[in-house]
Design an enzyme around this catalytic site. Structure first.
Site, short mmCIF file in Angstrom:
data_model
loop_
_atom_site.label_atom_id
_atom_site.label_comp_id
_atom_site.label_asym_id
_atom_site.label_seq_id
_atom_site.Cartn_x
_atom_site.Cartn_y
_atom_site.Cartn_z
N ASP A 12 43.85 50.68 75.30
CA ASP A 12 43.70 50.14 73.95
C ASP A 12 42.33 50.56 73.44
OD1 ASP A 12 44.17 48.55 71.63
OD2 ASP A 12 43.07 46.89 72.52
N SER A 13 42.12 50.36 72.15
CA SER A 13 40.81 50.67 71.57
C SER A 13 39.73 49.73 72.07
CB SER A 13 40.88 50.60 70.04
OG SER A 13 41.27 49.31 69.63
N TYR A 44 39.82 51.11 66.43
CA TYR A 44 40.51 52.32 66.00
C TYR A 44 41.06 52.16 64.58
CZ TYR A 44 40.74 54.52 70.67
OH TYR A 44 40.45 55.13 71.87
N GLY A 45 41.19 50.92 64.14
CA GLY A 45 41.83 50.65 62.86
C GLY A 45 41.18 51.29 61.65
N CYS A 75 48.14 49.70 71.80
CA CYS A 75 47.35 49.65 70.57
C CYS A 75 48.22 50.18 69.45
CB CYS A 75 46.10 50.51 70.73
SG CYS A 75 45.13 50.76 69.22
N ASN A 76 48.39 49.40 68.39
CA ASN A 76 49.23 49.84 67.29
C ASN A 76 48.65 51.04 66.56
OD1 ASN A 76 51.70 47.89 66.45
ND2 ASN A 76 50.15 46.72 67.55
N GLU A 155 37.84 38.84 68.31
CA GLU A 155 36.98 39.31 69.40
C GLU A 155 35.69 38.52 69.48
OE1 GLU A 155 36.35 43.48 69.53
OE2 GLU A 155 38.44 43.91 70.05
N CYS A 187 49.40 44.11 65.71
CA CYS A 187 48.11 44.35 66.35
C CYS A 187 48.08 43.48 67.59
CB CYS A 187 46.96 44.00 65.41
SG CYS A 187 45.31 44.10 66.18
N THR A 188 47.60 44.03 68.71
CA THR A 188 47.67 43.29 69.97
C THR A 188 46.70 42.11 70.02
OG1 THR A 188 46.17 44.94 70.94
CG2 THR A 188 48.54 45.23 71.30
N HIS A 189 45.79 42.02 69.05
CA HIS A 189 44.91 40.84 68.97
C HIS A 189 45.65 39.61 68.43
CE1 HIS A 189 41.85 43.93 69.26
NE2 HIS A 189 40.88 43.04 69.27
#
Length: 267
Positions: A12-13, A44-45, A75-76, A155, A187-189
């Protein structure tokens, strides 16, 4: 020829992909995972597609060098910008899974007429979700919204409080979401604020994220290829391209337990 005993690589980023890693570990406790978070380049977004592709190629090569039988692009933004390129380069060396296709498949089975998508700028600008959803359900209406403040907010540990809800509510008040039947957390968050999102919609909108469906896809693809590990005695490994104490402390929020990050200078 890959062996069942080889590890699964996940990248992932940053550390958001740990939500996917955790779901995979719970689903497949006999598998060894190697996680790589590109914390030197997060998020990365807001990066260009070319930059994202370069990062993903380097990270995938690193994971392949570690002997991974499968690589999960957790990561999307990376799945949207780089997945096809990764297949072009490496499909003969390992199995690949992204976070977009399993979520699209799950939505397609539900029979919705109108859905919303929240994601990073890169994912929304790629148009990957409307394109993939329309491929399987041409009549489905899809309303996408870039929500760039959510990932850094999470985060920093701003979840389930007045400040985080104010930002979240502002995004979710988007007029295009007024009549959706489901919202995709692309988004994985975002699974970490899922309960707040459900509360905002008063549990009248179905919320879907990629964690469990990606774990299911990983299990199915390994089984189909005879690569399920019957027993693992190796510890999981977690690498980051840039280490700070705050990353180490935040990992518990994403992974659900304390893990040790190892700094690996890939760049």
């Amino acid at each position: 020829m890959a062996l069942a005993s080889q590890p699964i690589g996940i990248f992932d980023s940053g550390i958001g992909g740990l939500t996917v890693a955790n779901a995979i570990v719970k689903k497949l406790p006999n598998e060894e995972i190697i996680y790589f978070g590109d914390t030197a380049h997060l998020p990365y977004g807001d990066k260009s597609a070319d930059a994202i592709r370069y990062y993903c190629l380097r990270i995938s090569k690193f994971l392949l060098d570690q002997g991974c039988k499968m690589i999960v692009v957790a990561c999307n933004s990376a799945s949207s910008a780089a997945y096809d390129v990764l297949l072009d380069f490496f499909r003969e060396q390992a199995l690949f899974v992204n976070v977009v296709d399993p979520l699209v498949s799950a939505v397609a089975k539900k029979g919705f007429d109108r859905v919303g998508v929240i994601a990073t700028k890169a994912t929304v600008q790629s148009g990957i979700y409307p394109k993939q959803l329309h491929r399987v359900r041409p009549s489905l209406e899809v309303e996408s919204l870039a929500t760039p403040l959510l990932a850094p907010m999470i985060e920093e540990g701003f979840v389930h409080n007045q400040a985080s809800r104010a930002i979240l509510d502002t995004y979710l008040a988007h007029p295009g979401f007024s009549d959706i039947e489901a919202l995709l957390l692309a988004c994985t968050h975002y699974p970490l604020i899922r309960t707040d999102i459900e509360a905002y919609f008063e549990h009248q909108v179905e919320i879907l994220d990629s964690t469990s469906v990606v774990a299911e896809e990983v299990a199915q693809k390994l089984a189909d290829n005879g690569l399920l590990n019957p027993k693992n005695t190796n510890p999981h490994r977690f690498y980051v391209s840039d280490y700070t104490q705050s990353f180490e402390e935040t990992t518990r929020l994403f992974y659900g337990e304390t893990i040790q990050l190892e700094h690996y200078q890939i760049w």
